[in-house]
Design a protein around this motif. Structure first.
Motif, PDB file in Angstrom:
ATOM      1  N   THR A 413       0.809  -1.217   0.000  1.00 41.81           N
ATOM      2  CA  THR A 413       0.000   0.000   0.000  1.00 41.81           C
ATOM      3  C   THR A 413       0.842   1.267   0.000  1.00 41.81           C
ATOM      4  N   THR A 414       1.938   1.252   0.718  1.00 41.19           N
ATOM      5  CA  THR A 414       2.747   2.467   0.868  1.00 41.19           C
ATOM      6  C   THR A 414       4.223   2.140   0.709  1.00 41.19           C
ATOM      7  N   THR A 415       4.957   3.091   0.176  1.00 45.10           N
ATOM      8  CA  THR A 415       6.397   2.932   0.005  1.00 45.10           C
ATOM      9  C   THR A 415       7.110   4.053   0.728  1.00 45.10           C
ATOM     10  N   ALA A 416       8.280   3.783   1.242  1.00 42.63           N
ATOM     11  CA  ALA A 416       9.046   4.768   1.996  1.00 42.63           C
ATOM     12  C   ALA A 416      10.511   4.637   1.642  1.00 42.63           C
ATOM     13  N   LYS A 417      11.063   5.616   0.969  1.00 44.77           N
ATOM     14  CA  LYS A 417      12.457   5.551   0.557  1.00 44.77           C
ATOM     15  C   LYS A 417      13.375   6.465   1.354  1.00 44.77           C
ATOM     16  N   SER A 418      12.785   7.472   1.997  1.00 46.90           N
ATOM     17  CA  SER A 418      13.620   8.523   2.566  1.00 46.90           C
ATOM     18  C   SER A 418      14.019   8.257   4.013  1.00 46.90           C
ATOM     19  N   ALA A 419      14.494   7.059   4.290  1.00 47.95           N
ATOM     20  CA  ALA A 419      14.921   6.718   5.642  1.00 47.95           C
ATOM     21  C   ALA A 419      16.349   7.195   5.845  1.00 47.95           C
ATOM     22  N   LYS A 420      16.487   8.349   6.467  1.00 44.44           N
ATOM     23  CA  LYS A 420      17.805   8.955   6.653  1.00 44.44           C
ATOM     24  C   LYS A 420      18.013   9.313   8.109  1.00 44.44           C
TER      25      LYS A 420
END
Length: 470
Positions: A413-420
Motif C-alpha cells: 500500500t505504501t512505500t518509503a524511501k527517505s529513511a535517513k
C-alpha cells in the motif's frame, strides 16, 4: 511538538532572504500551537470534550460553518491589471499542482524561498503543467515582491534565477467567493472554505485533466494542517475531507509539505475525499521543506516523455526528490489509496486479534507497543514496526498471522524511501504512522465526521488503561 533550537549556522540563505533569528529549523509547530485540542481524558473514550478553538466562521456571512461546505460560486475572470494574468489566458494542461501556501506564521521566510525555488525550477510547463499557488503572507513585505496580502499566483519561470518573485498574480473575479475573500487583503488559510473556494475557482476558470493539492505549512497529523496565525486557525481532517470533496473535478493527489502527515488517519481522509494517492512525511520536515527546484526538474523530465504522466509518477517524483535532499529529510512516503481498503481490512483483523489476546494489558503486546518507533509527536507510532514487533514476540499463532498479513499489506500500500538521519532507528519506518497514545485516548480522535471512526484500532488503544488481564 517542539521547535528545535537553531544552531548559529542553521537555515542560512542569501542575504536578501535570510530567515530571522526566530525562524524555526523544522516545520514543527511552535509549543503554543502544538496541540490545539482539549486535555486528554484518562479513561479511554469516556470523557466528553469539545474543540479548544472556536468553530470556523463562514467568511462570507459570519455564520458558523455548516456540516457541509457550500459550493463556491463561479465567476467571470476580471480584466487583468499590470503583472497579472487572466485565468482565460492560462493554457490548458494535463496537470495542475495547486499549492495552498500558508505562510502566515513563523514559516513566512521559507514561503518566499519556496516560491523562488518554484520559479527557479521552471514553474508551469505550457500545455503540460500549471503550477498555481494561493499565497498567504504574514507580516513581511519586501522589494523583491513578497507581500503581506493574499494572492492567487500563476507560477512561471524566473529566467534570472533571482531573489525577486516574478510570477504573475491571477486576476480573480471580485464577485466570486474567492474574489470576495481576497478583497479583504487577508485570508484565513486555516479555513476549509478558503481552500475549497480557491480550488473551485481554479477548476472552473482554468482547464486541466488532473490535480494535485500541496498543503504547504505546519502539519500535526490527524489533529490538523495549515496553521494560520491570523486568525489562529487550522484545518482538521473532517474539514479537509469536506473541502476536497464534491469539487468540479477530483483531486488525484493529496500531498503535504508539512510535518507528520503520513498517517493512516490522513490517508483515510484523503481517500474519503476521492483522492488516489497521499504523499507525506511520518516525521518532522526541516523548515526548508521540499526542494521545489529539484522537484520541478524531475517533473519536467516526466512531461518530456510521450506517455501521459500518472498520479503515481507525480507522487513518486516528490518522494525521490525529497530522498535526494539532506539528512534532515528523514521520511517521505507514497500511499496508494486504491489499496487502502485492503490495508484497513488487515488492520481490523490485527486489531481484533490484539484485543482477543488481551490488548495493551498483555505484557508482550504492551512491550511491543511501548518500544515501537515513535515520532516527534510521541503519540504517532509507525504501524508496520509495531506489527513486526508483535509478530516477533508473540506465541499466539493467530495474532502472529494477523500481524504478518498487515505488514505484507502495508508493503503493498505504501512505500518509503527517505529513511535517513544519524539515528539508525529510521530504518524501521514503513511509511505510515497511526495514533497510539500511552494513556487515555484524546476524545477529539472520535470527532464526528472523522474518516477512521469505524476502525477496529479504536478498540485497541482504549485498552491501555483497562483493567489488567495479565
Amino acid at each position: 511538538m517542539r521547535v528545535q533550537n537553531p544552531s548559529s549556522n542553521a537555515a542560512q540563505r542569501s542575504s536578501s532572504t535570510s530567515p530571522s533569528s526566530s525562524t524555526p529549523t523544522t516545520k514543527a509547530l511552535p509549543p503554543s500551537r502544538s496541540n490545539e485540542l482539549v486535555p486528554k481524558p484518562t479513561d479511554g473514550f469516556e470523557s466528553p470534550a469539545s474543540r479548544s478553538r472556536q468553530p470556523s466562521k463562514n467568511l462570507l456571512t459570519g455564520d458558523s460553518a455548516s456540516q457541509a461546505l457550500a459550493t463556491p460560486k463561479p465567476g467571470t475572470p476580471a480584466t487583468p491589471a499590470a503583472n497579472t494574468i487572466s485565468p482565460k489566458d492560462i493554457p490548458a494542461a494535463d496537470w495542475t499542482v495547486f499549492v495552498h501556501l500558508n505562510a502566515d506564521n513563523n514559516l513566512e521566510d521559507f514561503g518566499k524561498d519556496d516560491l523562488n525555488e518554484m520559479e527557479a525550477g521552471g514553474g508551469s510547463i505550457e500545455g503540460k503543467l500549471n503550477m498555481i499557488a494561493l499565497v498567504d503572507g504574514g507580516t513581511r513585505k519586501d522589494a523583491d515582491g513578497w507581500n503581506t496580502s493574499s494572492r492567487l499566483m500563476y507560477v512561471t519561470r524566473d529566467p534570472n534565477n533571482s531573489s525577486k518573485l516574478t510570477s504573475k498574480e491571477i486576476a480573480v473575479d471580485p464577485s466570486s467567493d474567492l474574489g470576495k475573500m481576497l478583497a479583504k487583503g487577508e485570508i484565513d488559510s486555516g479555513s476549509p472554505e478558503v481552500l475549497r473556494a480557491a480550488l473551485d475557482y481554479v477548476q472552473r476558470n482554468t482547464e486541466s485533466k488532473h490535480y494535485m493539492v500541496d498543503l504547504w505549512d505546519h502539519g500535526n497529523g490527524w489533529k490538523g494542517v495549515s496553521y494560520d496565525d491570523n486568525p489562529n486557525s487550522s484545518i482538521d481532517m473532517p474539514e479537509l475531507q469536506k473541502a476536497l470533496s464534491g469539487l468540479p473535478q477530483k483531486i488525484d493527489v493529496v500531498a503535504a509539505d508539512a510535518c507528520l502527515m503520513a498517517t493512516v488517519e490522513v490517508a483515510d481522509t484523503a481517500k474519503a475525499a476521492g483522492a488516489d494517492y497521499l504523499v507525506g512525511s511520518e516525521e518532522l520536515e526541516p523548515g526548508t521543506g521540499w526542494d521545489y527546484k529539484d522537484l520541478l526538474g524531475r517533473m519536467n523530465k516526466l512531461f518530456a516523455g510521450k506517455e501521459p504522466v500518472t498520479a503515481e509518477q507525480m507522487s513518486k517524483a516528490i518522494q525521490e526528490s525529497y530522498a535526494a535532499g539532506p539528512r534532515d529529510n528523514v521520511t517521505m512516503s507514497v500511499t496508494d489509496l486504491s489499496k487502502l481498503d485492503g490495508l484497513n481490512s488487515k488492520l481490523n483483523s490485527f486489531s481484533d486479534a490484539l484485543v482477543k489476546a488481551g490488548g495493551l494489558q498483555d505484557k508482550t503486546i504492551r512491550q511491543a507497543y511501548d518500544k515501537s518507533l515513535r515520532m516527534d509527536d510521541a503519540d504517532q507510532m509507525d504501524l508496520g514496526d509495531f506489527a513486526k514487533r508483535v509478530s516477533n514476540s508473540t506465541k499466539d499463532t493467530a495474532l502472529k498471522a494477523a500481524a504478518d498479513q498487515l505488514v505484507a499489506e502495508l508493503a503493498q500500500t505504501t512505500t518509503a524511501k527517505s529513511a535517513k538521519g544519524a539515528d539508525s532507528k529510521w530504518t524501521a519506518q514503513t511509511g505510515l504512522t497511526i495514533y497510539a497514545p500511552k494513556g487515555g485516548v484524546d476524545a477529539q480522535y472520535k470527532q464526528t465526521g472523522s474518516a477512521w471512526l469505524n476502525s477496529h484500532w479504536n478498540n485497541v488503544i482504549k485498552t491501555y488503561n483497562a483493567t489488567r488481564v495479565s
